[in-house]
Structures are given as structure tokens and as C-alpha cells.
Design a protein around this motif. Sequence first.
Motif, PDB file in Angstrom:
ATOM      1  N   PHE A 100       0.808  -1.224   0.000  1.00  0.00           N
ATOM      2  CA  PHE A 100       0.000   0.000   0.000  1.00  0.00           C
ATOM      3  C   PHE A 100       0.834   1.263   0.000  1.00  0.00           C
ATOM      4  O   PHE A 100       0.686   2.122  -0.864  1.00  0.00           O
ATOM      5  N   ILE A 101       1.725   1.371   0.961  1.00  0.00           N
ATOM      6  CA  ILE A 101       2.489   2.616   1.075  1.00  0.00           C
ATOM      7  C   ILE A 101       3.380   2.810  -0.141  1.00  0.00           C
ATOM      8  O   ILE A 101       3.604   3.934  -0.589  1.00  0.00           O
ATOM      9  N   THR A 102       3.869   1.706  -0.692  1.00  0.00           N
ATOM     10  CA  THR A 102       4.747   1.851  -1.849  1.00  0.00           C
ATOM     11  C   THR A 102       3.982   2.376  -3.059  1.00  0.00           C
ATOM     12  O   THR A 102       4.507   3.182  -3.830  1.00  0.00           O
ATOM     13  N   GLU A 103       2.745   1.908  -3.205  1.00  0.00           N
ATOM     14  CA  GLU A 103       1.924   2.411  -4.320  1.00  0.00           C
ATOM     15  C   GLU A 103       1.668   3.906  -4.130  1.00  0.00           C
ATOM     16  O   GLU A 103       1.830   4.701  -5.052  1.00  0.00           O
ATOM     17  N   GLU A 104       1.330   4.284  -2.914  1.00  0.00           N
ATOM     18  CA  GLU A 104       1.034   5.685  -2.611  1.00  0.00           C
ATOM     19  C   GLU A 104       2.259   6.564  -2.923  1.00  0.00           C
ATOM     20  O   GLU A 104       2.162   7.580  -3.606  1.00  0.00           O
ATOM     21  N   ILE A 105       3.389   6.161  -2.415  1.00  0.00           N
ATOM     22  CA  ILE A 105       4.584   6.989  -2.572  1.00  0.00           C
ATOM     23  C   ILE A 105       5.056   7.015  -4.024  1.00  0.00           C
ATOM     24  O   ILE A 105       5.476   8.046  -4.543  1.00  0.00           O
ATOM     25  N   TRP A 106       4.947   5.880  -4.664  1.00  0.00           N
ATOM     26  CA  TRP A 106       5.340   5.784  -6.071  1.00  0.00           C
ATOM     27  C   TRP A 106       4.538   6.768  -6.916  1.00  0.00           C
ATOM     28  O   TRP A 106       5.068   7.410  -7.813  1.00  0.00           O
ATOM     29  N   HIS A 107       3.270   6.916  -6.562  1.00  0.00           N
ATOM     30  CA  HIS A 107       2.437   7.863  -7.297  1.00  0.00           C
ATOM     31  C   HIS A 107       2.806   9.300  -6.966  1.00  0.00           C
ATOM     32  O   HIS A 107       2.831  10.161  -7.844  1.00  0.00           O
ATOM     33  N   ILE A 108       3.092   9.559  -5.698  1.00  0.00           N
ATOM     34  CA  ILE A 108       3.438  10.934  -5.310  1.00  0.00           C
ATOM     35  C   ILE A 108       4.778  11.337  -5.925  1.00  0.00           C
ATOM     36  O   ILE A 108       4.928  12.428  -6.468  1.00  0.00           O
ATOM     37  N   LEU A 109       5.736  10.449  -5.862  1.00  0.00           N
ATOM     38  CA  LEU A 109       7.075  10.759  -6.372  1.00  0.00           C
ATOM     39  C   LEU A 109       7.051  11.045  -7.863  1.00  0.00           C
ATOM     40  O   LEU A 109       7.660  11.999  -8.340  1.00  0.00           O
ATOM     41  N   GLY A 110       6.365  10.187  -8.585  1.00  0.00           N
ATOM     42  CA  GLY A 110       6.402  10.302 -10.033  1.00  0.00           C
ATOM     43  C   GLY A 110       5.284  11.153 -10.605  1.00  0.00           C
ATOM     44  O   GLY A 110       5.239  11.381 -11.794  1.00  0.00           O
ATOM     45  N   GLU A 111       4.388  11.605  -9.710  1.00  0.00           N
ATOM     46  CA  GLU A 111       3.221  12.358 -10.159  1.00  0.00           C
ATOM     47  C   GLU A 111       2.579  11.667 -11.352  1.00  0.00           C
ATOM     48  O   GLU A 111       2.439  12.212 -12.437  1.00  0.00           O
ATOM     49  N   ARG A 112       2.238  10.422 -11.077  1.00  0.00           N
ATOM     50  CA  ARG A 112       1.738   9.569 -12.161  1.00  0.00           C
ATOM     51  C   ARG A 112       0.225   9.651 -12.296  1.00  0.00           C
ATOM     52  O   ARG A 112      -0.479   9.890 -11.319  1.00  0.00           O
ATOM     53  N   PRO A 113      -0.251   9.389 -13.477  1.00  0.00           N
ATOM     54  CA  PRO A 113      -1.701   9.326 -13.671  1.00  0.00           C
ATOM     55  C   PRO A 113      -2.253   8.057 -13.029  1.00  0.00           C
ATOM     56  O   PRO A 113      -1.514   7.110 -12.774  1.00  0.00           O
ATOM     57  N   ASP A 114      -3.540   8.062 -12.804  1.00  0.00           N
ATOM     58  CA  ASP A 114      -4.173   6.947 -12.128  1.00  0.00           C
ATOM     59  C   ASP A 114      -4.287   5.689 -12.969  1.00  0.00           C
ATOM     60  O   ASP A 114      -4.884   4.710 -12.556  1.00  0.00           O
ATOM     61  N   THR A 115      -3.720   5.751 -14.156  1.00  0.00           N
ATOM     62  CA  THR A 115      -3.791   4.544 -14.980  1.00  0.00           C
ATOM     63  C   THR A 115      -2.622   3.623 -14.698  1.00  0.00           C
ATOM     64  O   THR A 115      -2.603   2.473 -15.115  1.00  0.00           O
ATOM     65  N   GLU A 116      -1.621   4.150 -13.978  1.00  0.00           N
ATOM     66  CA  GLU A 116      -0.436   3.335 -13.736  1.00  0.00           C
ATOM     67  C   GLU A 116      -0.455   2.764 -12.326  1.00  0.00           C
ATOM     68  O   GLU A 116      -1.104   3.286 -11.434  1.00  0.00           O
ATOM     69  N   SER A 117       0.308   1.679 -12.162  1.00  0.00           N
ATOM     70  CA  SER A 117       0.404   1.080 -10.843  1.00  0.00           C
ATOM     71  C   SER A 117       1.783   0.469 -10.636  1.00  0.00           C
ATOM     72  O   SER A 117       2.356  -0.134 -11.547  1.00  0.00           O
ATOM     73  N   ILE A 118       2.281   0.613  -9.437  1.00  0.00           N
ATOM     74  CA  ILE A 118       3.569   0.016  -9.104  1.00  0.00           C
ATOM     75  C   ILE A 118       3.471  -1.504  -9.162  1.00  0.00           C
ATOM     76  O   ILE A 118       4.459  -2.194  -9.365  1.00  0.00           O
ATOM     77  N   MET A 119       2.258  -2.022  -8.991  1.00  0.00           N
ATOM     78  CA  MET A 119       2.047  -3.467  -9.037  1.00  0.00           C
ATOM     79  C   MET A 119       2.601  -4.101 -10.295  1.00  0.00           C
ATOM     80  O   MET A 119       3.004  -5.255 -10.296  1.00  0.00           O
ATOM     81  N   ILE A 120       2.534  -3.337 -11.388  1.00  0.00           N
ATOM     82  CA  ILE A 120       2.996  -3.896 -12.644  1.00  0.00           C
ATOM     83  C   ILE A 120       4.236  -3.153 -13.151  1.00  0.00           C
ATOM     84  O   ILE A 120       4.606  -3.246 -14.315  1.00  0.00           O
ATOM     85  N   ALA A 121       4.889  -2.413 -12.240  1.00  0.00           N
ATOM     86  CA  ALA A 121       6.171  -1.814 -12.592  1.00  0.00           C
ATOM     87  C   ALA A 121       7.214  -2.930 -12.627  1.00  0.00           C
ATOM     88  O   ALA A 121       6.951  -4.045 -12.190  1.00  0.00           O
ATOM     89  N   THR A 122       8.385  -2.604 -13.140  1.00  0.00           N
ATOM     90  CA  THR A 122       9.413  -3.629 -13.268  1.00  0.00           C
ATOM     91  C   THR A 122      10.274  -3.710 -12.017  1.00  0.00           C
ATOM     92  O   THR A 122      10.780  -2.701 -11.536  1.00  0.00           O
ATOM     93  N   MET A 123      10.434  -4.892 -11.525  1.00  0.00           N
ATOM     94  CA  MET A 123      11.293  -5.099 -10.357  1.00  0.00           C
ATOM     95  C   MET A 123      12.749  -4.880 -10.759  1.00  0.00           C
ATOM     96  O   MET A 123      13.212  -5.455 -11.735  1.00  0.00           O
ATOM     97  N   PRO A 124      13.468  -4.021 -10.044  1.00  0.00           N
ATOM     98  CA  PRO A 124      14.867  -3.794 -10.391  1.00  0.00           C
ATOM     99  C   PRO A 124      15.672  -5.099 -10.299  1.00  0.00           C
ATOM    100  O   PRO A 124      15.409  -5.924  -9.435  1.00  0.00           O
ATOM    101  N   LYS A 125      16.580  -5.225 -11.216  1.00  0.00           N
ATOM    102  CA  LYS A 125      17.446  -6.419 -11.196  1.00  0.00           C
ATOM    103  C   LYS A 125      18.867  -6.000 -10.867  1.00  0.00           C
ATOM    104  O   LYS A 125      19.297  -4.901 -11.220  1.00  0.00           O
ATOM    105  N   ALA A 126      19.597  -6.866 -10.216  1.00  0.00           N
ATOM    106  CA  ALA A 126      20.973  -6.561  -9.849  1.00  0.00           C
ATOM    107  C   ALA A 126      21.812  -6.366 -11.099  1.00  0.00           C
ATOM    108  O   ALA A 126      21.725  -7.148 -12.040  1.00  0.00           O
ATOM    109  N   GLN A 127      22.604  -5.271 -11.090  1.00  0.00           N
ATOM    110  CA  GLN A 127      23.536  -5.034 -12.188  1.00  0.00           C
ATOM    111  C   GLN A 127      24.924  -4.939 -11.606  1.00  0.00           C
ATOM    112  O   GLN A 127      25.093  -4.913 -10.399  1.00  0.00           O
TER     113      GLN A 127
END
Length: 872
Positions: free
Chosen positions: A691-718
Motif C-alpha cells: 500500500f504505502i509503496t503504491e502511494e509513494i510511487w504515485h506521489i514521487l512520479g506524479e503519475r496518472p491513475d492509470t499506472e500502478s507500481i504493481m505492474i512496474a518492473t522489479m529492479p534487477k541486480a547489475q
Amino acid sequence: MEIASKYNPRAVEEKWYSFWLEKKLFHSEPDRRKPYTVVIPPPNVTGVLHMGHMLNNTIQDVLVRRARMMGKNACWVPGTDHASISTEAKVVKMLAERGINKRDLSRDEYMKYAWEWKEKYGGIILNQLRKLGASCDWDRTAFTMDDIRYESVIRVFVDLYNKGLIYRGARMVNWDPQALTAVSDEEVIYKESHGKLFYLKYFVDGEDKYIVVATTRPETIMGDTAVCVHPEDERYQWLKGKKVIVPGVGRVVPIIMDEYVDREFGTGALKITPAHDINDYNLGMKYSLDSIDIFNDNGTLNDNGGKYAGMDRFACRKAIMKDLEEAGLVEKIEDYENKVGHSERTDAVIEPKLSTQWFMKMSDIAKKALEVVEDGTIKFHPEKFKNTYRHWLENIKDWCISRQLWWGHQIPAWYLPEGGFVVAENADDALRLAKEKTGNANLTAADLRQDSDCLDTWFSSWLWPLSLFNGILEPDNDEIRYYYPTADLITAPDIIFFWVARMIMAGEEYAHQVPFRNVYFTGIVRDKLGRKMSKSLGNSPDPIELINKFGADGVRVGMLLTAPAGNDLPFDEALCEQGRNFSNKIWNAMRLVKGWSVDENLPQSEENRTSLLWFESHLNKTLASIEDDFSKYRLSNALMTTYKLVWDDFCSWLLEMIKPAYQKPIDKATYDTVIALFEKLMCMLHPFMPFITEEIWHILGERPDTESIMIATMPKAQSFDENIIKDFETAKEVIIGVRGLRNSKGISPKEVLHLCERGNGGNAFDGIIIKLCNIDGIERVADKVENALSFMVGSTEYYVPFSQNIDKEAELKKLEEELKYTEGFLNSVMKKLSNERFVNNAPEKVVAVERQKQADAEQKIAALKAQIEALK
RNA sequence: GGGAGUUUAGCUCAGCUGGUUCAGAGCACUUGCCUUACAAGCAAGGGGUCAUUGGUUCGAAUCCAAUAACUCCCACCA
């Protein structure tokens, strides 16, 4: 806009859960991506969420959300179990409260009430899971008694019967006198209980002598049909061929001799009650003894109980003992500890009872199920459960699958008027088969009587991974091909036999494939005192209250922080508090970052650039370790590592390093990178704290309501730069050194200090050191500095000139202590190095390390001596 | 009765194939701070004979054996 300094989970959680539902983000359909399938261990339909569910479902959600973000087509199928016995018990009780007796109802009438009950309470537990944030595909919600699942069970029963794997027979079964049904061996819980051992006198028929028999269950003497002694027991040779009189009953029964008897136990004489004890039953068969059933189904004495008829078994025990004592037939009574079988569902004392039931042959199917675990096709986490599993399967007995209940899948067997039965999927087939079998074409449906019993609940749940995708009725449909086998099964170890083993069997039998690849066994949630959480103890917190208090994210973190696979979880609310505090920390980091004003024209400072490079390297290194943790199902480790990365490295270090001075702007490059990093951290944290990650992800990126962190890409080790990480570790130590001096000397953080480093090093993080230590610069000096406080990092000396009085004594003492310690250390290293056997046998690398230690220690000793000199 | 597991800081636990990850983490604790993101916080600290005893080894928290305590599973001892 002012943002509250305290994170308020409630509104955020409600908002995002409905958002996810609305956008159908939990829903899965087969597509080109790889599937990641998890089936929920179906909770009892009338149950309410307890801490065990919380743990179990949190883990599932973490795995499912992570898989989804890693690009897999994640499908988590929810559902509930009809829980035959416990639901029936609840319904019967509810009816009783309304003054209705189940016996007065027809099956149809009863089932109507039961379904009403199910509709009323059936949704509760799944709704509670939504509060937890569970990302189940609710469109797929199933019930073990809905049409597809019901028909699947019937199909399987008929098939197994036709294969000869299901049979009907009279056996000694475990009878639950409260639920009025047989239960399987697995449903009997043996509990230590203190009872008495009663020594009773059995007089020899026609003589004045008697033999003493010890028993824990005097009430069963009504059913005694023999007394047994060991054939080689010298004490009882004189009894050979004689008969004895059952005390208080007067029945004359034979003395039999069998090696089964343990001469050491009690008096070495055993009373035989074939109808009420499995061993006695076996002996009864062996010696053709009469079997006298003295109990009614509900545990009261029947007409064979004579004057005790109608009395409850435990009341009868007291009454009989009183009568026997009065008759002088009791020799003595001892305290005795033994294990008594209780019904898992009703807790009633199990009564062994001879009855006709349906059984499933297990030996062949068990072999295959063992193989796939032994050869690693299915992996258990932790592995130790393989032993338990193997032991059970190697000693498996046939499974009693019939229950004398109505709430469940009615056994598809129809009895013929003139005896015998047919097994068929429906009444029409049954009639056809009946006609064939009897040769009587005039039979009608009314002539057949369907078995009134239903099947063991587990006879439906063992098909769960298959039946959820309709894999029994349509074995080759698109869904089963795509989603099966499922990936991970998350369950508690106490149902390894009930459920896990049997699902593996069903998978082998009906899909010729394992039902899942990995089984993650959770621990059992206990209270602080180590007791299992249970309703009767009242020591289980209400999960929903916990969520209200700490937020779902906080509770999830609290559950996971201390829950390594297979280890019991001593639950403490303080853990949820830690989770809540963490939420708040993240929230405030967001407030800080969002509060900065960005100056597009400001160039990025070297310090900021280096700081970000360090964090990126560190992040990648940490990601690799988290990936490793996940591959080993070490979720609590993965969470703790992420927790420290966010709190310590990101908040306490990076943000402090790049934080602009009060009311000063930040450059755009730094700002953008920090936001991007923050977002990455939110992605990493999302499976744990959705929950909090979705909230913050939206605030940080000022994203439209069509996007969700749920389907964002998980960072991979580089790949990452180990050097910058090392350099920063050194810089950190310098910073901590200076702060330590301030702390111990009571120097205010506001007082600007000067720092000297002996040598001409120079570190990419000099600027950071200056900023975080509040010093005016780092001066490289060739020699020791007088009138200064000092500390060392590695073998490098640092001095902070200090005008006020330095407590030379204390400083000296500190330095001398360190010198002493270092000399001791050097000593031990030298001892090793002077040991020829060490130098000759140890690998070169290890020796080299020791030599390096020697060099470092020598240098440090020299430096310490210099500092001591300087002070003097 | 059979089997499995555990024992490392006050608590909960990491510590893989013996050696720089070797004595760690989180929480709790102590001290100082209401520093303009956060007192649900910040900074700095203290704290362990790795259950016991032997053995193997140049070297053991780590491998082996015995002992002790605890936990769980299985088994029909009346």
C-alpha cells in the motif's frame, strides 16, 4: 501543500485496494508470459482470519507480487473449503439454538440451512484477506462444493472405485461421538492426559482365586469377552484353559494366551474388549472371540450396558468403579499418564468403533508421491520436512474417506434392493448399472438408495490445484495446460499429510505431473510465552484490529521480520510497531524529497555525483543479495536487507549526503536521480508493503491513475563498483570517528571543527566528510598533531585540534588500551606465522592474509605510539 | 518406543563447502539531542567461554562423538 508528518495507512489502503480491483490488476488470463501460479490453502468457509492465515497469506502475496513485477503472469487463486465436520458442527449448533434438531430434518432441508449459513458467513474470511492486501484473482474464487469442484470429486471417486482403489469394508475406525462420524487416522490428535489405572479382580469361574487385570477404561468391561496373558508368564500358567468372571458383569469369559501381552505392564494380564479397542479387535479376530458393542454412536452405553444403559461413557466409568469397589472387586487404583485420542475438529475423545466405511488404498499411489519428493522434482523448504514426509508415506495406511455427515460431497454409491451397490456419477448411470448388475430391467430410481454419507473434506481439497482449473472434468483445457503445475505452495507443516502429500498423489494420478514445484512450510504462530495461538487460550490478537492499529503494511512487515521458513514465529505486537515505524520513516523520506525545490540551472556538485554513484553501486550489490535470499525462500532475510537499505543507507546516509542546505535548491540531475532511486526502492519494497509503496510511487512520479507500481518492473541486480563501496566505508568510519569525538567530549554538532589526516591520502568522499561532520576542511599533515583529539581508521591517524583542555589522562588511557589490544592481536598473528605447520599446510592465500594482518598491526602500533608520544 | 530438529547478545534469529563476513543483524538497553523529513525520530555507545565435555585439524561457532536441556513428528502398550 502541507503533508502530515505521520503516515495514515487507513485511507491509503482502502483507496489503493479498490483501485487495484477496479483496474483488474489481480486478474490473470493465459497469455505469452510465463505463468506463476499459486493456489491458496483454502480456509474454512465459516472461519475467521487468525494469525496463521495472516502469516501464510502475507508470504503468498509477497511471492505473487514479486513474480508479477518480474514479468510473470501471476495468478493467485483464492477459495474456501467447506470443512465438513466443523461447518456441520456449527450448523447443528445454530439449529439447536433455534430449537431445531438435525434428526428431525430431511437431508434436503438440512442442506438448505447449511447453504444459508455458508452464504451468510462464507465471505468473511476472504474479505479479511482483502484488508491484508492479498492480490488474489478474485474472479476465480472457488469453493470446494461449487459445481465444478463437486463434480470433480464425484468423477474422481467413481474413477478410483473403478480402478479398484476405493473399497467399502468393515473396519475398526476412529469414531467421533460428538460429530457422530468416523474420522481418518490423521484427524486423531493424541494428547497427554492424566488418568487412572484401575486394577480389577476377575475371579476364576468356580474357584475362589482371582486374577487382577489393569485397565484405564473400566466402563468397557461390559464388552469384555476374554482375558489375555502371555503364554510364557509363569505367574499365570495355572490359569491355562480356565475361565474367569468379568467383575460386576458376571459373564464367564475364557483366558487366552498371546505373546502380544507385555508382561511388564500392570499385572501382565489384559482384558479383551474386541468392539472397543483396535488391539483387542485384532486378538478377537485371531481367537474368534465374541465382539460386544456396548456404546451408542453418541458415546452413551447401549442396551448391552445393562443397568448403565443410557449413561455417558465417562459417567459410566465413575458409576461402575463405585459399584465394583462396593463389591470388593477393586484391588487398587493408581494415577496414570497416557495418551488419549481426541478429534481434531471437535476435541471429543475418540472411540474406536467397528463400522462399515469407505476406504482408499494408498500403498501404490504413495510410492509415486514419495519418488517426486525424493528426486527433487518437488522441493521442500526447509528440507527437513522430507524426513517427516518419507516416514509417513512409507508407513501409510488406507484412508477412511467416508463421514457420517451431510455437509459435503455425498458418496455416489447406490444400494440395490436385494443387497450390493453400484457406484456411478449420477442417479441415471446408477440405475443403468443397477439394471445391468441385477439383470432386472424393471428397477426404478426409487428402488435405489444413495449412500447417505459424505466424503472426507480432504477428499476434495486434495484435488484443489487441479480442480481450480477444471483439470479433472476437462483434463486438457487451456487453463490447466497453462497454469499447471503451480509454482509454490505455501502452507503450515501440520497439514503435510492431510493435504500436501495427497495433492501430490492426486497430481500424479490425474495429471501425471506434480502439482507444484516448491513447498514452503511456514512456522506456527505462537504467543510470547511460546504457546500456540488458539481460540480457547484467547491469546491470539484479532488480525483486523492489528491492521487498524499498525496498517496492513506494518503488520505484514511485523509478521515477516521474524518468520524464517519452518521456524515457529513468536509473535509480538512490537514487531508490527516496527513495521509501522518503518512505514512512517518511508513517508517522511518522501516528505523531505518532495519538499526540495529544484534549480534547473544549478550544476551538479562533485559530492552529489559521487554520493549517487556510491548508492547505485551499493543498491546493486544489495539487490544481488536479495535475489539470492528469494531464490532460497529466505523472505525475512530479504526484507531485513531491504529495510536496512532503505532506512540506513538511503535515509540516514544518502539523503543526508545530498540534502541541500536550509531553503537552498537542489540541482536537477541529483533530484531526478534521487527520485528514480526512491522509486526503485519502492518497487523492491512493494511485495512486502504494497500500500504505502503504491502511494509513494504515485506521489514521487506524479503519475496518472492509470499506472500502478504493481505492474512496474522489479529492479534487477547489475554490475557495481566495489571500490567506491570500499571508499565510502572508509569515509563512513571517519565520519563516525568525528561524531564519536563530539559525543564523548560533549562538543555541539553546531561547533565547526577542523580535521587533520596524517598522510597524503585524499578520498573521493572528502566533501561528504566535511558536510556530515561540520568541519571546515580536511588538512593532510605529515606529522602528528599536538593539542588534538585523535582517532584511527585502519592504520590512518586523524586529529581534531581542540583548544579547550584535553583530558590527557583519559586520552592516554584510551590509546594505551588500544595499543595493548593491538599488541596482543599482533602477538597471536605472529604465533600463527611462526608455526611451521601452519605456514606449510595452510593455503597460501590464508598465510598471505595473516602476513597482511601482521603488517597492518605493526603499522598501527607505530601510529599509536606516535599519538601517545604527542600527548605526552 | 522410533525419528527429526534446536541450543550463538536481554529477546528473536543470521552465520553456506572449517581460515577477512568470524563473532553478526534487528529489536531491546545506555548516553546525548525537541538539529528546519521523521521523538513512530537523530547521533554515539555498551553487551556473547557460540549449551557442556572430549576428539579430528596447523586452525573449530562451523566437522565427529558423548552428555544435558528444549521442541516437533510418528507409533494400538492395556
